[in-house]
Each structure stands twice: as C-alpha cells, then as structure tokens.
Motif scaffolding. Structure first.
Motif, PDB file in Angstrom:
ATOM      1  N   TRP A 152      11.871  -3.839  -6.484  1.00 19.41           N
ATOM      2  CA  TRP A 152      10.756  -3.047  -5.956  1.00 19.41           C
ATOM      3  C   TRP A 152      11.221  -1.975  -4.991  1.00 19.41           C
ATOM      4  O   TRP A 152      10.537  -0.992  -4.777  1.00 19.41           O
ATOM      5  N   TRP A 153      12.388  -2.096  -4.363  1.00 11.62           N
ATOM      6  CA  TRP A 153      12.808  -1.133  -3.352  1.00 11.62           C
ATOM      7  C   TRP A 153      13.352   0.155  -3.960  1.00 11.62           C
ATOM      8  O   TRP A 153      13.560   1.124  -3.260  1.00 11.62           O
TER       9      TRP A 153
ATOM     10  N   GLY B 292      11.701   1.748  -6.389  1.00  9.25           N
ATOM     11  CA  GLY B 292      10.550   2.397  -7.007  1.00  9.25           C
ATOM     12  C   GLY B 292       9.682   1.339  -7.659  1.00  9.25           C
ATOM     13  O   GLY B 292       9.847   0.146  -7.434  1.00  9.25           O
ATOM     14  N   ALA B 293       8.760   1.768  -8.477  1.00 10.18           N
ATOM     15  CA  ALA B 293       7.840   0.838  -9.131  1.00 10.18           C
ATOM     16  C   ALA B 293       8.584   0.014 -10.181  1.00 10.18           C
ATOM     17  O   ALA B 293       9.404   0.536 -10.929  1.00 10.18           O
TER      18      ALA B 293
ATOM     19  N   ASN C 152       4.870  11.836  -4.642  1.00  6.49           N
ATOM     20  CA  ASN C 152       4.291  10.500  -4.750  1.00  6.49           C
ATOM     21  C   ASN C 152       3.019  10.571  -5.580  1.00  6.49           C
ATOM     22  O   ASN C 152       2.236  11.513  -5.454  1.00  6.49           O
TER      23      ASN C 152
ATOM     24  N   TYR D 229       5.921   5.691  -5.100  1.00 12.06           N
ATOM     25  CA  TYR D 229       6.787   6.608  -4.374  1.00 12.06           C
ATOM     26  C   TYR D 229       7.730   7.347  -5.317  1.00 12.06           C
ATOM     27  O   TYR D 229       8.233   6.792  -6.272  1.00 12.06           O
TER      28      TYR D 229
ATOM     29  N   SER E 116      12.702   6.298  -2.676  1.00  9.32           N
ATOM     30  CA  SER E 116      12.692   4.980  -2.045  1.00  9.32           C
ATOM     31  C   SER E 116      11.297   4.615  -1.529  1.00  9.32           C
ATOM     32  O   SER E 116      10.511   5.479  -1.160  1.00  9.32           O
ATOM     33  N   ASN E 117      11.025   3.325  -1.514  1.00  8.00           N
ATOM     34  CA  ASN E 117       9.733   2.826  -1.044  1.00  8.00           C
ATOM     35  C   ASN E 117       9.747   2.774   0.476  1.00  8.00           C
ATOM     36  O   ASN E 117      10.282   1.857   1.076  1.00  8.00           O
ATOM     37  N   ASP E 118       9.158   3.777   1.095  1.00  7.95           N
ATOM     38  CA  ASP E 118       9.114   3.889   2.546  1.00  7.95           C
ATOM     39  C   ASP E 118       7.732   4.403   2.926  1.00  7.95           C
ATOM     40  O   ASP E 118       7.353   5.514   2.563  1.00  7.95           O
TER      41      ASP E 118
END
Length: 130
Positions: A10-11, A13-14, A35, A54, A57-59
């Motif tokens: 998951w970190w 992206g989807a 996004n 996103y 990266s998932n931030d």
C-alpha cells in the motif's frame, strides 16, 4: 530488484484490490499533483465514501487543503464548484519535507555538523540547595 511491488504494497500507491474496488466508483476530480479522487457507496451511517489515490508515495500531506475539505465532508461538492477562486496572494500547499534532504535543519542539527552557537550568558543552571 526490478520487481513491481505495487500490487502487493500500500505504501507504493494503490494496491490491486483497491483498483478493483474503485472500478464501480465515480472519479470526481484530480488535483494539481496528479492525485485522483473517487466517490461512491455509503458507510454504515449513510455517509458517502470518498477516496484519494496518490500519484506517488502515500503521504497525507500531499493532499491540497481544498481536497482535504472534500475528503472529510467539510464541503459537499468538489472544490472547483464549491470554493471561490484562489486569491492572488494565496500560495499552494507544500508536501511535508520531514525526512528528506530538503527538511529544515537548525544550526545545531547533527546533519549540519552538530555545532550550535554558545549560550549568551543569560542562562543560569539550577543547583539543589542554592
């Protein structure tokens, strides 16, 4: 390694499962960072569910303020329709730079040599019984 871990992590992206779940949802917009925002279905309280996918990266700091308001149901319509045009003096939000080379580091930080200015003499240490 060359292995595409995106379907499993998951970190990055989807995940594959997220993309499958979003096929039945409606894409409502995209922000200036790339996004993607989706809406569809209801939670147990009857509130419409909303997602962000996103671009990178998932931030959470990568979600602009106007889309944050939409994701958290502070506004009903997408930001382009619900909010007024930005003022000339407004600047775009920035991504959180903590942990990157561009993060703020004061003069005493180890990354900057660990040396800081000496105390100016206005500090007096506490000693017991004094």
């Amino acid at each position: 390694m060359g292995l595409n871990l995106n379907p499993f992590t998951w970190w990055n992206g989807a995940t594959f499962g997220t993309w499958i779940a979003l096929r039945s949802k409606t894409q409502v917009g995209e922000d200036h960072m790339g996004n993607l925002y989706y809406e569809g279905g209801k939670d147990p309280n009857g509130i419409t569910r909303r997602w962000v996918i996103y671009n990178g990266s998932n931030d959470a700091s990568r979600v602009p303020p106007e889309w944050f308001s939409w994701l958290h149901h502070q506004i009903d319509s997408v930001p382009d329709q619900a909010l007024p045009a930005p003022k000339a003096w407004e600047i775009p939000g920035e991504v959180n730079l903590t942990g990157s080379q561009l993060a703020y580091r004061p003069s005493g930080a180890l990354e900057k040599g660990g040396h800081r200015a000496r105390a100016t003499g206005d500090y007096e240490a506490w000693t017991p019984g004094a």
